[in-house]
Write a protein that holds these residues in place. Structure first.
Motif, short mmCIF file in Angstrom:
data_model
loop_
_atom_site.label_atom_id
_atom_site.label_comp_id
_atom_site.label_asym_id
_atom_site.label_seq_id
_atom_site.Cartn_x
_atom_site.Cartn_y
_atom_site.Cartn_z
N TYR A 133 -4.35 3.37 -1.15
CA TYR A 133 -3.13 3.19 -1.92
C TYR A 133 -2.81 1.72 -1.98
O TYR A 133 -2.74 1.04 -0.95
N THR A 134 -2.60 1.24 -3.19
CA THR A 134 -2.20 -0.14 -3.40
C THR A 134 -0.95 -0.12 -4.27
O THR A 134 -0.99 0.38 -5.39
N ALA A 135 0.14 -0.65 -3.73
CA ALA A 135 1.38 -0.70 -4.50
C ALA A 135 1.26 -1.74 -5.61
O ALA A 135 0.58 -2.76 -5.45
N THR A 136 1.89 -1.47 -6.74
CA THR A 136 1.91 -2.47 -7.82
C THR A 136 2.88 -3.58 -7.46
O THR A 136 3.90 -3.34 -6.81
N PRO A 137 2.55 -4.80 -7.87
CA PRO A 137 3.42 -5.93 -7.53
C PRO A 137 4.77 -5.86 -8.23
O PRO A 137 4.97 -5.24 -9.19
#
Length: 136
Positions: free
Chosen positions: A132-136
């Motif tokens: 999981y990578t959060a959007t900036p």
């Protein structure tokens, strides 16, 4: 010894405390037919590590296949709270989303265990990883 953390289902009908086996170091998912559909991220606790403080009568049990794993849900909101593991019956898997202040999205990489070919059936091991990578 780990600290006891507060946990509850979505509606609050079931509330419990949990003391984890090794903090969040045991976090994982499973790819068995049930876990694949449930989609929860679980963390380990010993059987003595869960104390249901409210709503024990609201917990519903579900078993499938061999019937060894015992999955518990809130009968009001339907949220999976914890289950007694088939792979280690002396342990609970606890839904991290039920733990106060914790989200499944707090963990950027989660190991997915090979439950479709269960260790007790000659399989097991790591099936892959979810990221999981959060959007900036």
């Amino acid at each position: 010894m780990n600290q006891k953390m507060a946990a509850k289902c979505h509606c609050g009908a079931v509330a419990f405390t949990v003391e984890l086996t090794d903090g969040f170091n045991t976090i994982r998912r499973c790819n068995c037919s049930f876990c694949r559909m449930r989609g929860a991220i679980a963390v380990s606790a010993p059987l003595s590590g869960i104390d249901v403080i409210k709503g024990k009568d609201k917990l519903t049990e579900y078993r499938f296949n061999t019937g060894e794993a015992v999955h518990f849900f809130c009968s009001v909101c339907g949220i999976y709270t914890f289950h007694q593991r088939r792979s280690n019956p002396e342990q609970y898997g606890v839904n991290v989303a039920c733990i106060e202040g914790v989200s499944p999205f707090d963990f950027p990489k989660v190991t997915v265990m090979e439950g479709a070919h269960h260790p007790k059936d000659g399989g097991g091991g790591v099936a892959g990883y979810l990221t999981y990578t959060a959007t900036p």
